[in-house]
Design a protein around this motif. Structure first.
Motif, mmCIF file in Angstrom:
data_model
loop_
_atom_site.group_PDB
_atom_site.id
_atom_site.type_symbol
_atom_site.label_atom_id
_atom_site.label_comp_id
_atom_site.label_asym_id
_atom_site.label_seq_id
_atom_site.Cartn_x
_atom_site.Cartn_y
_atom_site.Cartn_z
ATOM 1 N N ARG A 1 -36.915 9.817 -27.130
ATOM 2 C CA ARG A 1 -36.850 10.506 -28.426
ATOM 3 C C ARG A 1 -35.599 10.155 -29.219
ATOM 4 N NH1 ARG A 1 -35.346 13.928 -24.386
ATOM 5 N NH2 ARG A 1 -33.591 15.385 -24.688
ATOM 6 N N ARG B 1 -41.919 1.786 -31.421
ATOM 7 C CA ARG B 1 -41.433 2.758 -32.393
ATOM 8 C C ARG B 1 -42.045 2.391 -33.738
ATOM 9 N NH1 ARG B 1 -34.960 2.858 -32.146
ATOM 10 N NH2 ARG B 1 -35.320 4.099 -34.041
ATOM 11 N N GLY C 1 -34.586 7.033 -29.488
ATOM 12 C CA GLY C 1 -34.809 5.702 -30.036
ATOM 13 C C GLY C 1 -34.413 4.569 -29.107
ATOM 14 N N ASP D 1 -43.788 11.946 -30.260
ATOM 15 C CA ASP D 1 -42.445 11.828 -30.815
ATOM 16 C C ASP D 1 -41.366 12.202 -29.810
ATOM 17 O OD1 ASP D 1 -42.706 14.581 -30.670
ATOM 18 O OD2 ASP D 1 -42.582 14.924 -32.837
ATOM 19 N N GLY E 1 -42.179 4.043 -37.269
ATOM 20 C CA GLY E 1 -41.753 5.159 -38.105
ATOM 21 C C GLY E 1 -41.275 6.306 -37.231
ATOM 22 N N ASP E 2 -41.858 7.478 -37.438
ATOM 23 C CA ASP E 2 -41.479 8.652 -36.651
ATOM 24 C C ASP E 2 -42.275 8.760 -35.355
ATOM 25 O OD1 ASP E 2 -39.671 9.424 -38.585
ATOM 26 O OD2 ASP E 2 -41.149 10.626 -39.682
ATOM 27 N N LEU E 3 -43.218 7.873 -35.152
ATOM 28 C CA LEU E 3 -44.067 7.948 -33.972
ATOM 29 C C LEU E 3 -43.617 6.977 -32.892
ATOM 30 C CD1 LEU E 3 -47.712 8.248 -35.396
ATOM 31 C CD2 LEU E 3 -46.391 10.004 -34.194
#
Length: 597
Positions: free
Chosen positions: A416, A576, A418, A11, A578-580
């Motif tokens: 991190r 990317r 995005g 992440d 989701g959150d991973l």
């Protein structure tokens, strides 16, 4: 499915590229607070040193990026243009009917530096000195010599010794081909970059001013002066067999700037794929999707005979359109991607392999193809003359035995925050043109992709971009940024990348599984590189493909040539999810790597 390495997830940030030193460099930037754009630039400059047979400072770079702040995909065009003196008439005066694959005549404005600087200035945060520091270190202290670097230098050793002494001085340390496992340094290039940093820091008190000063030093200052003098005052034997000087001038360099453009996109089953405009071959990926979207590919057995046949036949149609329509001109992309056009073209995908090159007529326009050399032509190729066998011809991509000898580089980054980057630097290969002794690098040869034939889309004209094969890729899923990916491979780039994308979407494979999956591609259409040969109906497949599938493809008329089990494709990718954040890289060639946490 067995994979050669794990799909990475985390992440904080991930980087994937065609060389582990570039991936580690990019990750180091992320760890020290840089963003994806800073990391990609630093990695890109390291690739010039770590893979000098695949890219160099005199080359070019197209970039696709997602800015989390701007919430959009942008294209950075780091592709230089043809010199003002580069006309079809000028080449005719020299007795040439194709642009040579090597030497000074094939040079365009070196766009890579401008492209990297534009991304760094607009979206990055780091200083020039910081992003160049790793490349300067490796140029001064040396990088490990890969077997393919040694093999590339060995293949042009005679050319360097007999005709290109400045290259011999740079790439034959101690007068010998460097051995695999030793270190190869380029202190002259390190000095060039140190001088750029020094001049930039002395020129301005602001970061933006320093970056602009570096750009000016490259395109109007000491770098441009050395390039212009070398081009005007020296002459070298090239792949035509003759000795020629160059056409590139200081005015050509001073008049060019990298640009930011909107991408071309196509929506495919919940995914939006973004590519460069048709000044590159990128839209051929979108055309393949448009053709396949309606074939029922998603219901076919992944890598079964129906699947491979359908993908290959769609590629033949899309690449035929590339040959007829693409270039730095007014290209009817809306028609080429329209549902009606592709519904009509899709009917040409038959039960048997096509042996024809069949461009379409978008909007009723009449296609015009260049006059190609005969299929399989080499020794009698136009532009090859004299009693010497040409050396260092064109882009060294996939040899007839299927082995990738070298070609291009690729790097992908997601941070991190995005932000995401997909970049494909290439050109300026050590074997493409004589080394400029004051700078430590050579010019590129991308002008070989122009045709010296009036009226075709890729006809040579001053100030035009060559229709390159460089093709980074980006995809959104359900409208959200998802995947940045790409590969070296010349004409194969938008076949291997498509295969990877389809493996994820339809094969339901993760990133590493999709990269490791058996690869295939067609050589049906003409090469983009000197001497422009083609092999109608020929398909390469890794021999890990089911033998029964290979037999069925041959029954359908494909001339299938099986290659080694790990020989085709050099993909890397980040995502990317989701959150991973996820990443994967190619095991073929034993140099690509992904890193992250």
């Amino acid at each position: 499915m067995f994979t050669t390495r794990p799909e990475l997830s985390g992440d904080f940030g991930v980087v994937a590229s065609t060389h582990w030193l570039a991936s580690a460099t990019g990750m180091g930037v992320l760890e020290r607070g840089g963003n994806a754009f800073d990391a990609a630039v630093a990695a890109g400059f390291v690739l010039q040193v770590a893979e000098p047979h695949l890219n160099g400072p005199g080359g070019e770079v197209p970039i696709l990026l997602w800015s989390e702040e701007e919430q959009k995909v942008s294209v950075v065009c780091g592709q230089g243009v043809a010199p003002a003196a580069a006309t079809i008439e000028r080449f005719a005066e020299l007795g040439l009917d194709v642009v040579p694959g090597t030497g000074l005549l094939a040079a365009t404005v070196p766009g890579a530096f401008g492209g990297w600087m534009l991304m760094l200035e607009r979206w990055g945060t780091w200083e020039l000195a910081d992003v160049l520091a790793p490349a300067i270190h490796y140029a001064e202290h040396g990088v490990p010599v890969l077997e393919r670097i040694a093999a590339t230098i060995s293949s042009v050793e005679g050319l360097f010794r007999d005709d290109w002494p400045t290259s011999a001085a740079t790439w034959l340390p101690g007068g010998n081909v460097p051995k695999p496992g030793t270190k190869l340094a380029n202190p002259v290039l390190a000095a060039t970059y140190r001088r750029l940093v020094a001049e930039a820091e002395a020129a301005s008190s602001t970061r933006e001013g320093r970056l602009e000063a570096a750009r000016k030093a490259w395109y109007e200052g000491f770098v441009a002066e050395a390039i212009a003098e070398f081009s005007a005052k020296t002459a070298w034997r090239d792949s035509s067999g003759e000795v020629h000087g160059g056409l590139l001038t200081g005015d050509d360099l001073a008049g060019w700037r990298a640009s930011v453009e909107e991408p071309l996109t196509y929506d495919y089953q919940g995914h939006t794929v973004a590519k460069t405009g048709p000044w590159g071959q990128g839209p051929v990926f979108l055309q393949q999707l448009a053709l396949l979207d309606g074939t029922g590919l998603e219901s076919m057995e992944f890598l079964g005979a129906d699947y491979v046949h359908t993908v290959t036949e769609a590629a033949k149609l899309a690449f035929a359109d590339r040959e007829a329509w693409y270039g730095d001109t007014d290209v009817p992309m809306a028609d080429l991607l329209s549902p009606a056009y592709n519904a009509e073209r899709r009917t040409l995908i038959g039960a048997r392999a096509s042996l024809e090159l069949r461009p379409g007529a978008p909007g009723g326009r009449t296609p015009r193809l260049p006059v190609f050399p005969d299929p399989g032509t080499f020794s009698a190729a136009p532009g090859v003359s004299g009693g010497r066998k040409p050396q260092g011809v064109g882009e060294p991509t996939v040899a007839r035995d299927g082995m990738v000898k070298g070609d291009t580089c690729h790097v992908d980054v997601v941070d991190r925050f995005g932000n995401m980057v997909s970049a494909t630097p290439s050109g300026g290969w050590l074997q493409s043109s004589p080394t400029i002794p004051q700078l430590g690098f050579c010019l590129g040869t991308r002008a070989q992709m122009f045709w010296l034939q009036e009226g075709v889309a890729t006809a040579l004209r001053p100030g035009a971009r060559p229709r390159t094969t460089l093709s980074p890729s980006f995809a959104l899923r359900d409208g959200k940024p998802w995947l940045a990916f790409g590969t070296p491979g010349g004409d194969q780039q938008d076949q291997w990348s498509l295969n990877f994308f389809l493996a994820v979407v339809h094969g339901k494979l993760n990133l590493q599984e999709a990269i490791d999956a058996p690869m295939f591609h067609s050589e049906h259409f003409p090469s983009s590189f000197f001497p422009r040969g083609s092999r109608p109906g020929v398909m390469h497949v890794e021999d890990r493909v089911d033998p029964d599938v290979v037999a069925e493809l041959r029954r359908r008329g494909h001339e299938v040539e099986t290659q080694g089990p790990w020989s085709l494709g050099r993909l890397s990718a980040v995502a990317r999810d989701g959150d991973l954040l996820k990443a994967a890289a190619n095991p073929r060639g034993a140099q690509g790597y992904a890193v992250g946490r």
